[in-house]
Scaffold this motif. Sequence first.
Motif, PDB file in Angstrom:
ATOM      1  N   LEU A 180      -3.920   0.249  11.150  1.00  0.00           N
ATOM      2  CA  LEU A 180      -3.276   1.050  12.188  1.00  0.00           C
ATOM      3  C   LEU A 180      -3.360   0.299  13.508  1.00  0.00           C
ATOM      4  CD1 LEU A 180      -4.656   4.633  11.411  1.00  0.00           C
ATOM      5  CD2 LEU A 180      -2.523   3.584  10.638  1.00  0.00           C
ATOM      6  N   ASP A 181      -2.329   0.440  14.324  1.00  0.00           N
ATOM      7  CA  ASP A 181      -2.276  -0.207  15.629  1.00  0.00           C
ATOM      8  C   ASP A 181      -1.982   0.866  16.675  1.00  0.00           C
ATOM      9  OD1 ASP A 181      -0.801  -1.387  17.975  1.00  0.00           O
ATOM     10  OD2 ASP A 181      -1.291  -3.252  16.913  1.00  0.00           O
ATOM     11  N   ALA A 182      -2.921   1.059  17.604  1.00  0.00           N
ATOM     12  CA  ALA A 182      -2.779   2.122  18.609  1.00  0.00           C
ATOM     13  C   ALA A 182      -1.531   1.931  19.462  1.00  0.00           C
ATOM     14  CB  ALA A 182      -4.021   2.184  19.491  1.00  0.00           C
ATOM     15  N   HIS A 183      -1.236   0.680  19.847  1.00  0.00           N
ATOM     16  CA  HIS A 183      -0.045   0.419  20.664  1.00  0.00           C
ATOM     17  C   HIS A 183       1.216   0.830  19.906  1.00  0.00           C
ATOM     18  CE1 HIS A 183      -2.002  -1.857  23.917  1.00  0.00           C
ATOM     19  NE2 HIS A 183      -2.798  -2.328  22.984  1.00  0.00           N
ATOM     20  N   GLU A 184       1.278   0.459  18.629  1.00  0.00           N
ATOM     21  CA  GLU A 184       2.464   0.741  17.827  1.00  0.00           C
ATOM     22  C   GLU A 184       2.640   2.252  17.613  1.00  0.00           C
ATOM     23  OE1 GLU A 184       4.255  -0.477  13.483  1.00  0.00           O
ATOM     24  OE2 GLU A 184       2.731  -1.777  14.380  1.00  0.00           O
ATOM     25  N   ALA A 227       0.707  14.767  13.940  1.00  0.00           N
ATOM     26  CA  ALA A 227       1.383  13.550  14.405  1.00  0.00           C
ATOM     27  C   ALA A 227       1.289  13.470  15.925  1.00  0.00           C
ATOM     28  CB  ALA A 227       2.843  13.549  13.958  1.00  0.00           C
ATOM     29  N   LYS A 228       1.516  14.606  16.582  1.00  0.00           N
ATOM     30  CA  LYS A 228       1.436  14.656  18.049  1.00  0.00           C
ATOM     31  C   LYS A 228       0.012  14.323  18.512  1.00  0.00           C
ATOM     32  CE  LYS A 228       2.476  17.757  21.902  1.00  0.00           C
ATOM     33  NZ  LYS A 228       2.929  19.090  22.302  1.00  0.00           N
ATOM     34  N   CYS A 253      -3.845   7.811  20.371  1.00  0.00           N
ATOM     35  CA  CYS A 253      -3.493   6.398  20.516  1.00  0.00           C
ATOM     36  C   CYS A 253      -3.058   6.068  21.934  1.00  0.00           C
ATOM     37  CB  CYS A 253      -2.427   6.011  19.493  1.00  0.00           C
ATOM     38  SG  CYS A 253      -3.088   5.952  17.805  1.00  0.00           S
ATOM     39  N   GLN A 254      -2.321   6.966  22.576  1.00  0.00           N
ATOM     40  CA  GLN A 254      -1.916   6.747  23.969  1.00  0.00           C
ATOM     41  C   GLN A 254      -3.143   6.674  24.875  1.00  0.00           C
ATOM     42  OE1 GLN A 254       0.779  10.057  24.166  1.00  0.00           O
ATOM     43  NE2 GLN A 254       2.477   8.885  23.305  1.00  0.00           N
ATOM     44  N   HIS A 283      -6.977   3.674  28.188  1.00  0.00           N
ATOM     45  CA  HIS A 283      -8.373   3.528  28.603  1.00  0.00           C
ATOM     46  C   HIS A 283      -9.136   2.389  27.933  1.00  0.00           C
ATOM     47  CE1 HIS A 283      -7.333   7.662  29.762  1.00  0.00           C
ATOM     48  NE2 HIS A 283      -8.196   7.476  30.735  1.00  0.00           N
ATOM     49  N   TYR A 284      -8.680   1.948  26.757  1.00  0.00           N
ATOM     50  CA  TYR A 284      -9.426   0.927  26.009  1.00  0.00           C
ATOM     51  C   TYR A 284      -8.518  -0.196  25.500  1.00  0.00           C
ATOM     52  CZ  TYR A 284     -13.150   4.406  26.136  1.00  0.00           C
ATOM     53  OH  TYR A 284     -14.102   5.300  26.554  1.00  0.00           O
TER      54      TYR A 284
END
Length: 197
Positions: A55-59, A86-87, A93-94, A99-100
């Motif tokens: 998983l990729d937080a940016h994606e 999903a929300k 992730c946002q 913040h990280y």
Amino acid sequence: MDVTLHLAQDPEADELLGRSPLAALVGMLLDQQIPMEWAFKGPSAIARRMGADDLDAHEIAAQDPEAFAALLSDKPAVHRYPGSMAKRIQQLCQYLVEHYDGNAELVWKGVDDGRELLKRLQELPGFGKQKAQIFLALLGKQLGVRPEGWREAAGAYGEPKSFRSVADITGPQSLAKVRAHKQEMKAAAKAAKAARQ
């Protein structure tokens, strides 16, 4: 972070949870109103549906909300409430991106105080105190993240071999013990509610 977890009771899903801090956080986020194994299989299903092995937080944060909700809703659905989850996953992730820098491990890496780590976990979208304490206990018991005072900050979930949560699941037998504890707690709560009426 590269350990073998047994939360999903599925080798592929558990392997991802053990090597991906974001997958572990997303699994913890999904762990509500569905069986634990189903929740912790979710990150693997999401990665597979996105055509990735992690998983990729940016994606995830950049996904179109409707498209991401549809991805979680595909059969079999990732959660009983795929749209709302999903929300929540996108909000998590946002937050991690803001913040990280999208690196979930930075939530706990280098933190040397259990209370500070608990505070950071509680600041994550979708993580109340109980969920944050359970994840802190999981970090300490199985992932080797043990800042000073982590057991105390995790409360009862930090107690050794307490079998209260996913933090203590290391295989089918401990899963059964955690399930039994949860059923006892539900029965006690039901009895207390009946006594008040």
